[in-house]
Design an enzyme around this catalytic site. Structure first.
Site, PDB file in Angstrom:
ATOM      1  N   HIS A  93      -2.198   5.725 -10.794  1.00  0.00           N
ATOM      2  CA  HIS A  93      -1.327   4.893  -9.967  1.00  0.00           C
ATOM      3  C   HIS A  93       0.087   4.987 -10.513  1.00  0.00           C
ATOM      4  O   HIS A  93       0.296   5.058 -11.726  1.00  0.00           O
ATOM      5  CB  HIS A  93      -1.796   3.429 -10.006  1.00  0.00           C
ATOM      6  CG  HIS A  93      -0.740   2.443  -9.597  1.00  0.00           C
ATOM      7  ND1 HIS A  93      -0.029   1.694 -10.511  1.00  0.00           N
ATOM      8  CD2 HIS A  93      -0.265   2.087  -8.372  1.00  0.00           C
ATOM      9  CE1 HIS A  93       0.832   0.923  -9.864  1.00  0.00           C
ATOM     10  NE2 HIS A  93       0.715   1.145  -8.577  1.00  0.00           N
TER      11      HIS A  93
ATOM     12  N   ASN B 172       4.321   3.578  -9.412  1.00  0.00           N
ATOM     13  CA  ASN B 172       5.164   2.810  -8.510  1.00  0.00           C
ATOM     14  C   ASN B 172       6.554   2.731  -9.106  1.00  0.00           C
ATOM     15  O   ASN B 172       6.706   2.479 -10.302  1.00  0.00           O
ATOM     16  CB  ASN B 172       4.586   1.396  -8.326  1.00  0.00           C
ATOM     17  CG  ASN B 172       5.473   0.498  -7.488  1.00  0.00           C
ATOM     18  OD1 ASN B 172       6.382  -0.147  -8.007  1.00  0.00           O
ATOM     19  ND2 ASN B 172       5.199   0.449  -6.207  1.00  0.00           N
ATOM     20  N   VAL B 173       7.568   2.984  -8.282  1.00  0.00           N
ATOM     21  CA  VAL B 173       8.960   2.727  -8.682  1.00  0.00           C
ATOM     22  C   VAL B 173       9.632   2.031  -7.505  1.00  0.00           C
ATOM     23  O   VAL B 173       9.436   2.414  -6.345  1.00  0.00           O
ATOM     24  CB  VAL B 173       9.709   4.023  -9.076  1.00  0.00           C
ATOM     25  CG1 VAL B 173       9.379   4.426 -10.497  1.00  0.00           C
ATOM     26  CG2 VAL B 173       9.401   5.176  -8.136  1.00  0.00           C
TER      27      VAL B 173
ATOM     28  N   ARG C  77       3.133  -3.631   6.554  1.00  0.00           N
ATOM     29  CA  ARG C  77       2.126  -2.904   7.325  1.00  0.00           C
ATOM     30  C   ARG C  77       0.824  -2.833   6.526  1.00  0.00           C
ATOM     31  O   ARG C  77       0.740  -2.173   5.501  1.00  0.00           O
ATOM     32  CB  ARG C  77       2.628  -1.500   7.643  1.00  0.00           C
ATOM     33  CG  ARG C  77       1.694  -0.683   8.520  1.00  0.00           C
ATOM     34  CD  ARG C  77       2.394   0.606   8.917  1.00  0.00           C
ATOM     35  NE  ARG C  77       1.597   1.419   9.808  1.00  0.00           N
ATOM     36  CZ  ARG C  77       0.845   2.451   9.417  1.00  0.00           C
ATOM     37  NH1 ARG C  77       0.805   2.778   8.138  1.00  0.00           N
ATOM     38  NH2 ARG C  77       0.156   3.160  10.300  1.00  0.00           N
TER      39      ARG C  77
END
Length: 309
Positions: free
Chosen positions: A108, A110-111, A262
């Protein structure tokens, strides 16, 4: 008054999505990513890219989003009252890779960047992100490589940064109701605005740029390792922990759902197949038990190394 231009952040994240999709598709060799561009009714939208049923990746989702609005919900401002009454922008790239072979770990990354503004006041902004690794069968070589790459991402920004963000990652990706970590960790940071904007942005880029060098060599090394039904059953069981964390604790999931994001893109991080077994535990002395005894324990994986492997 400080002026913040989000355009370079958006451009970088879109380019990073391209790079990651290209390399993962090359590794898979069978499937490519499908693209789904979407709009958020409350403002903004995104570009989701998903690969399913590949030769190497059972499911890989890489989601870019840029959402904005006139104000945040009360749940998002309860602990940050200074954000109330401000318009906001949130831009980020989030990805989760679920491999087919149980000897290849899930990963995983994320930035992200957040800014909240109102006329006549200084903007409130910060960066966040990181990457973490969730093996099903542990290899010390892989764990050391993952953490050495994480250390190199941090090194230009201070010698104390990697240990601090490694510890933060260990604490964040922890299932309190199971009293166990999700995996072997990596880096995690949030609310980063202690440096000036340019330095904070440079650090976010360093984390994003080091994800592929951290993960791709591990995938290439393990993707052809023989496996059978036993390993598959354990992989599906351990994927249950991933689902539990994402639905109970993950800040990005909760923020996305609370702000009317979403749902299909928010939940694309979930694995395609998973299994829960009642009160199950691995047999002592097995490779499955080793995951718990060796790899899901607090540990300094570099152990005196300088990050150069």
């Amino acid at each position: 008054m400080e002026q913040i231009d989000t355009t370079p952040v958006i451009d970088y994240l879109l380019q990073l999505q391209e790079r990651i999709c290209s390399e993962l598709a090359d590794i898979d060799g069978e499937k490519t990513f499908i693209e789904d561009c979407w709009q958020r009714p409350g403002g903004g939208g995104g570009r989701s890219r998903v690969m399913e049923e590949g030769a190497v990746f059972e499911k890989a989702g890489i989601n870019f989003s840029h959402v904005h609005g006139p104000g945040l919900p009360a749940s998002a401002t309860a602990h940050r009252p200074e954000l109330a009454g401000r318009s906001f922008q949130a831009v980020g790239l989030s990805l989760v890779i679920h491999p087919r072979n149980p000897y290849v770990p899930t990963s995983h990354a994320n930035v992200r960047f957040f800014i909240a503004e109102k006329p006549g006041a200084e903007p409130v902004w910060w960066f966040g992100g990181g990457f973490d690794l969730t093996p099903y069968y542990g290899f010390e070589e892989d764990a050391v490589h993952w953490h050495a790459t994480a250390e190199r991402a941090c090194r230009p920004f201070g010698a104390d940064l990697y240990p601090r963000l490694k510890r933060w990652c260990d604490e964040y990706f922890y299932l309190r109701h199971r009293q166990e970590p999700r995996g072997i960790g990596g880096l995690f940071f949030d609310d980063l605005n202690t440096w000036d904007f340019a330095t904070c942005f440079a650090f976010m880029r360093s984390v994003g740029d080091h994800y592929l060098p951290a993960y791709a060599p591990i995938v290439r090394r393990r993707k052809d390792h023989p496996w059978g039904e036993r390993e598959r059953a354990f992989q599906l069981y351990r994927r249950g922990r991933y689902v539990e964390f994402n639905l109970v604790y993950d800040r990005g999931t909760l923020f996305g759902l609370q702000t009317g994001g979403r749902t299909e893109s928010i939940l694309m991080s979930l694995p395609p197949l998973v299994r829960w077994r009642y009160d199950w535990a691995p047999e002592p002395g097995t490779p499955e038990a080793e995951l718990y005894e060796v790899f899901l324990q607090p540990r300094d994986w570099l152990d005196g190394r300088d990050g150069g492997e």
